[in-house]
Design a protein around this motif. Structure first.
Motif: not given
Length: 349
Positions: A206, A209-210, A213, A230
């Motif tokens: 995660y 990904w943040q 992103g 998200n």
């Protein structure tokens, strides 16, 4: 044919097995019993199992204080719970003496074939080591600290470092401890290091990904759809974590384990996604652009020159009126003129 006497725990697991091949065996708390039951509610010599001339086994109560209760038979569901003094044993019978459960099975009964080990067992064994769990936790803490540093515009204080590290490590430990406690109660297996490593792997996914992103948002201004993206990532990571946790801590069948790990998080995430979709069309007073500070090298698309942007800027604020809009405007002007003519003139002074 011999008789197997199994002592069943409260979690319905076999704690001890005794093999009876002689003609008589006693059950109780004394050490000279063939079946020793460590239960204060069981008599020193509580009951006996006797083999008759036909080769059948007979269970007989030896005037015990709390007696014997037949609980049922896992092979024959027609057998009902009842108190017994003497009973002809059938393979699969379960009884209770004191607060302990015993099950009788003859050696001629067939058993189910072996269940192959799940491929996840190998992965769990590799990550459930102190070194691997520690490295993964440190990696998560370092990545979280780096992300916090990149998103900080002011001075990066040491108190922020302590707060980020403490919150990250504490969250991982609490998650692993909670599932380890559940597993210890249900399956008598904690698997604390496995839960810790799995949580760390999901947290790393995660966090990655943040970071990615924020790059997408910085380059393409995806502020309105970022909450949905998200939720999509969480919809993949949370079922993964939940499936692993249920596999290690609970005694659920494979299909129930899969259904629970997918449906439970998707129900909550689906509700959150519906709320976010409803908010997409709402007006926002703040511009929908990225507020993250990034290096120029992270800009993937070609920037628009200042002169070109200023030349196109007036077009952003021009409001074109269609024919219907012009007609409505003319009608409003006509109505206003008509209302002005109908107003009475004031008296002369």
């Amino acid at each position: 044919m011999a008789l197997i006497i199994e002592e069943i725990s409260r979690a319905h697991r076999v704690d001890t097995r005794y093999r009876m091949e002689e003609d008589r065996a006693t059950l109780g708390r004394c050490y000279d019993n063939a079946v020793m039951v460590q239960d204060p509610h069981v008599d020193p010599v509580h009951a006996e199992v006797v083999k008759d001339e036909d080769g059948c086994y007979l269970l007989r109560d030896l005037n015990s204080l709390n007696g014997i209760r037949l609980l049922g038979n896992f092979r024959d569901k027609s057998v009902k719970p009842t108190a017994i003094r003497e009973h002809l044993i059938e393979s699969g019978d379960e009884i209770q003496i004191g607060k302990s459960r015993l099950r009788f099975i003859d050696t001629d009964m067939s058993v189910a074939p072996a269940v192959p080990l799940h491929s996840a067992e190998t992965v769990f064994d590799r990550v459930a080591t102190p070194l691997m769990a520690t490295l993964l936790c440190l990696l998560v803490a370092g990545f979280s600290l780096w992300m916090t540093y990149l998103g900080t515009t002011g001075k990066f204080e040491w108190t922020t470092v302590v707060e980020v590290l403490t919150n990250t490590i504490t969250g991982l430990l609490v998650y692993a401890a909670a599932w380890a406690f559940i597993g210890k109660v249900v399956k008598h297996e904690a698997h604390f290091l496995a839960h810790l490593s799995i949580a760390a792997v999901a947290a790393l996914g995660y966090a990655a990904w943040q970071w990615f992103g924020t790059l997408l948002n910085f380059n393409f201004s995806l502020s309105q759809v970022m909450p949905l993206l998200n939720l999509l990532v969480l919809a993949a990571l949370i079922p993964f974590m939940l499936w692993c946790a249920i596999y290690l801590a609970l005694n659920l069948a494979p299909h129930w384990r899969l259904a629970a790990s997918i449906l439970l998080p998707w129900c909550f995430l689906g509700f959150a996604a519906a709320v976010e979709i409803g908010n997409i069309g709402e007006f926002s007073e703040s511009p929908q652009v990225s507020k993250e500070l990034k290096f120029k090298s992270m800009l993937w698309r070609k920037p628009v020159p200042q002169e070109e942007f200023l030349a196109d800027a007036p077009a952003l604020f021009d409001i074109s009126l269609d024919e219907e809009g012009k007609k409505d405007k003319a009608d409003k002007k006509a109505k206003k003129k008509a209302s002005d003519k109908q107003m009475p003139e004031g008296d002369d002074v």
